[in-house]
Structures are given as structure tokens and as C-alpha cells.
Write an enzyme that holds these catalytic residues in place. Structure first.
Site, mmCIF file in Angstrom:
data_model
loop_
_atom_site.group_PDB
_atom_site.id
_atom_site.type_symbol
_atom_site.label_atom_id
_atom_site.label_comp_id
_atom_site.label_asym_id
_atom_site.label_seq_id
_atom_site.Cartn_x
_atom_site.Cartn_y
_atom_site.Cartn_z
ATOM 1 N N GLU A 1 4.485 -22.274 -18.025
ATOM 2 C CA GLU A 1 4.544 -20.827 -17.739
ATOM 3 C C GLU A 1 5.984 -20.325 -17.667
ATOM 4 O O GLU A 1 6.615 -20.370 -16.614
ATOM 5 C CB GLU A 1 3.816 -20.510 -16.418
ATOM 6 C CG GLU A 1 3.825 -19.011 -16.093
ATOM 7 C CD GLU A 1 3.125 -18.648 -14.781
ATOM 8 O OE1 GLU A 1 2.684 -19.555 -14.052
ATOM 9 O OE2 GLU A 1 3.043 -17.450 -14.482
ATOM 10 N N LYS B 1 1.357 -20.389 -20.864
ATOM 11 C CA LYS B 1 1.018 -19.212 -20.039
ATOM 12 C C LYS B 1 2.211 -18.258 -20.047
ATOM 13 O O LYS B 1 3.096 -18.341 -19.193
ATOM 14 C CB LYS B 1 0.679 -19.666 -18.608
ATOM 15 C CG LYS B 1 0.428 -18.526 -17.636
ATOM 16 C CD LYS B 1 -0.217 -18.996 -16.349
ATOM 17 C CE LYS B 1 -0.309 -17.863 -15.345
ATOM 18 N NZ LYS B 1 -1.139 -18.174 -14.183
HETATM 19 C C1 5MM Z 1 -1.162 -16.496 -8.186
HETATM 20 O O1 5MM Z 1 0.251 -16.366 -8.100
HETATM 21 C C2 5MM Z 1 0.986 -17.521 -8.512
HETATM 22 C C3 5MM Z 1 1.798 -18.087 -7.424
HETATM 23 O O2 5MM Z 1 2.945 -17.414 -7.127
HETATM 24 P P1 5MM Z 1 4.042 -18.039 -6.088
HETATM 25 O O3 5MM Z 1 4.386 -19.405 -6.591
HETATM 26 O O4 5MM Z 1 5.177 -17.070 -6.222
HETATM 27 O O5 5MM Z 1 3.443 -18.075 -4.739
HETATM 28 C C4 5MM Z 1 1.741 -17.200 -9.796
HETATM 29 O O6 5MM Z 1 2.525 -18.267 -10.268
HETATM 30 C C5 5MM Z 1 0.723 -16.899 -10.823
HETATM 31 O O7 5MM Z 1 -0.006 -18.060 -11.138
HETATM 32 C C6 5MM Z 1 1.258 -16.340 -12.109
HETATM 33 O O8 5MM Z 1 2.436 -15.628 -11.963
HETATM 34 C C7 5MM Z 1 0.220 -15.432 -12.698
HETATM 35 O O9 5MM Z 1 -0.187 -14.505 -11.723
HETATM 36 P P2 5MM Z 1 -0.187 -12.962 -12.090
HETATM 37 O O10 5MM Z 1 -0.482 -12.281 -10.777
HETATM 38 O O11 5MM Z 1 1.174 -12.645 -12.640
HETATM 39 O O12 5MM Z 1 -1.302 -12.825 -13.112
#
Ligand code: 5MM
Length: 337
Positions: free
Chosen positions: A176, A218
Site C-alpha cells: 500500500e 493497494k
Molecule cells: C483502516 O485504517 C488503516 C489504519 O490506519 P492507521 O495505521 O493510521 O491506524 C489504514 O491503513 C487503511 O487500511 C488504509 O489507509 C485504507 O483506509 P481508507 O480509510 O483510506 O480507505
């Protein structure tokens, strides 16, 4: 000849299915809970994740769930460990293995994701807990004079070393590299940075002998910065995102599962649908959304056991919509809950 990891990667992006990102670290879930006035206790975090994971027919649209270290060790109220509960419903358990994006030395605004020390051993433990895939998120910020080449390359290198360790240890890596939509940059600038980032990532992956067949990408979509005065429309975002992916992502990668990155739930679905409606691509295009799947569910649940059904219905509605979008067949009418 296919390997177990190839089959798992293909299952993660199987037709009509995507990934639920529920891997918020304790700090991030605390912020999400605060937005609906829920206290972030371990029991509230467990109860919330149980609400999500026990949503009826979740497996129709969700192939895998990404968990955080605390969550993969938790159980449902009847004592079933979450990885077992998910696997029992035909959903692959996944785990976030990075330890977060930290300030990059000598750069006040850039980040480097950490977590490589001891990762081989942690992967072995997560495999023992039932994980089938993993996730590592790199964060690239667009601003004045950034991102630097040093930041992009350091993050690409870390992603590649993580991915190689995962494949060696028996997990499919979700790779990602997120170019943030924060800022007032144009969609053209987002394209330029996303292209450079993905090129660096795939070069580093090849250098570390990562098998493209055994991973899932991702990425962010190519989109206008939140503060830019010209917000590109759905068709333009879809076209530019596909143009970028075609330049950078080998056809051997089975699937691309987008992050939502702060887009509203509806817009994230519209963008995914538009890309899939543009005809066949070398890879499956699906979702790995966090906020765009969970926000309506969290708002409906609000920390109350009596709102469990409402929370699950809200999640199911987003899952159904995004499942349709992953086929290019979404319309608000056909996906009404
Ligand atoms: C769910 O949020 C994930 C965890 O974030 P932190 O490590 O900052 O706590 C994040 O990595 C998430 O998997 C991705 O960014 C995708 O989430 P979004 O909300 O951008 O679809």
C-alpha cells in the site's frame, strides 16, 4: 503452476469481492470513536469489531478483513477468536504488520513507515494465529518541494523488504503506497507523484525478488487534492487512475484493491464503478476501503449494543454497493439496502 500464495492472492480479489480494512491502530480508532462520542476502551474496540465481523452475509462482498495486532488476538462474545470466526464464514484473516508512519529524518513534513525489525518472527506468530495475508502502508505527502526522491525510495524499499518477508513466511502482502489527497495540488500533480511512487515501488519489489503473482496492490486513486479549486469529476478520476496503473503495474499482479483515502463512501463507490465500467483491465479492480466502508456503520452503531443491527445494515449496504462497483454494475437503485 499456481502456489498457495497465488491462490490466496486470487481469492482476495475474487469476482464481486473486496477487502474490509479494519486495521486502525489504537490511536486511529480512538479518533474515529471520538467522532461519535464513544470511549476507546479495549472492550468497546472488541465489541465494534465483533459487530462488523458478524454482519450477515459479509462474505458475499468481502474476501478478507485486515486486522490490527490487538484485534487478531481478540474473540467474539461467545469466545471464538476473530481469525477463526472470519475463516468460518469464508473470509480470509489479514494483519497490518507495519508499526506506523514516523517522521523521516531531516524532512519536517515527510514520513517513513517502520516495522521491519523483528518482522520475520512477527510474521511467523501471525501465521500461527491464522493470518493469510498482511498489509503495510507507506504515506507519501504532496506539498512544496515534496515528496523528495529520498522519501519515495526509502518507502519503496521498506515496502519491498516487507513484501519479500511476507512471501517467505507464507503471507500474501498487500503493498500500500498511499499518496495522500491532503493539500491543494491538482489532479495532474497527483498523477505525477503516484506514477513516480508506483514505479519506485515495483522496481524495489523486483530487486527484492517479490513474486508479483503473490501480492495485491493497494494504491490511492489519482484525484484532485482536497483543497484544489478544480475537483476532477468521476470519469476523469477513473481515466487518470487507469492511465497511471497501466504505466506502472505489471499484468502479473492479480489485483488492485484501492484505498478510499478520505473520499466519501458514495464517491469512493462511484470511482470504483466508473473504472470497472471502462472495460477489462489486466488486473481485477476492487476495494480495500476503511472509512468508505465503515463510516456509515460507525455512525449507526454509536457504541450501543442496541444499535448493532443498524450498524450491520449500514456496513452491508456499503459492501453491496462496492461489490456491484467491482463489477462495473453499480447504480444507487440496484444497491439500495
Ligand atoms: C483502516 O485504517 C488503516 C489504519 O490506519 P492507521 O495505521 O493510521 O491506524 C489504514 O491503513 C487503511 O487500511 C488504509 O489507509 C485504507 O483506509 P481508507 O480509510 O483510506 O480507505
Amino acid at each position: 503452476m499456481g502456489t498457495d500464495l497465488t491462490s490466496t492472492a486470487q481469492a482476495m480479489v475474487a469476482e464481486g469481492r473486496g477487502i474490509l480494512a479494519a486495521d486502525e491502530s489504537t490511536g486511529t480508532i480512538g479518533k474515529r470513536f471520538a467522532s461519535v462520542n464513544v470511549e476507546s476502551t479495549e472492550e468497546n474496540r472488541r465489541a465494534y469489531r465483533e459487530t462488523l465481523f458478524t454482519t450477515p452475509d459479509l462474505a458475499d462482498a468481502v474476501s478478507g478483513v485486515i486486522m490490527y495486532d490487538e484485534t487478531i488476538r481478540q474473540s467474539s462474545s461467545d469466545g471464538t477468536p476473530f481469525p477463526e470466526l472470519l475463516a468460518g464464514h469464508g473470509i480470509l484473516p489479514g494483519i497490518k504488520v507495519d508499526t506506523g508512519a514516523k517522521p523521516l529524518a531531516k524532512s519536517s513534513e515527510e514520513k517513513i513507515t517502520e516495522g521491519l525489525d523483528g518482522l520475520r518472527e512477527r510474521i511467523a506468530e501471525y501465521v500461527g494465529l491464522g493470518a493469510k495475508f498482511a498489509k503495510w502502508r507507506a504515506v507519501i505527502t504532496i506539498g512544496d518541494g515534496i515528496p523528495s526522491t529520498g522519501c519515495i525510495n526509502a518507502n519503496a524499499q521498506a515496502l519491498a523488504r516487507y513484501a519479500a518477508l511476507c512471501q517467505e513466511g507464507g503471507l500474501v502482502p498487500i503493498v500500500e503506497p498511499e499518496v495522500l489527497m491532503d493539500g491543494d495540488h491538482s489532479i495532474e500533480r497527483c498523477f505525477e507523484v503516484t506514477e513516480a511512487t508506483q514505479r519506485a515501488v515495483f522496481t524495489a519489489l523486483a530487486d527484492q525478488r517479490v513474486s508479483f503473482e503473490e501480492m495485491v496492490l493497494k494504491p490511492n486513486m489519482v484525484i484532485s487534492g482536497k483543497g484544489n479549486e478544480r475537483q476532477a469529476g468521476v470519469e476523469e478520476v477513473a481515466e487518470q487512475t487507469l492511465r497511471c496503473l497501466r504505466r506502472t503495474v505489471p499484468a502479473a499482479v492479480p489485483g488492485v484493491a484501492f484505498l478510499s483515502g478520505g473520499q466519501s463512501a458514495e464517491v469512493a463507490t462511484d470511482h470504483l464503478n466508473a473504472m470497472n465500467a471502462m472495460g477489462p483491465q489486466p488486473w481485477v479492480l476492487t476495494f480495500s476501503y476503511g472509512r468508505a466502508l465503515q463510516d456509515p456503520a460507525l455512525a449507526a452503531w454509536k457504541g450501543e449494543a442496541s444499535n448493532r443491527d443498524a450498524g450491520q445494515q449500514a456496513l452491508a449496504a456499503r459492501c453491496k454497493a462496492n461489490s456491484a462497483a467491482s463489477r462495473g454494475a453499480y447504480t444507487p437503485e440496484t444497491s439500495a439496502a
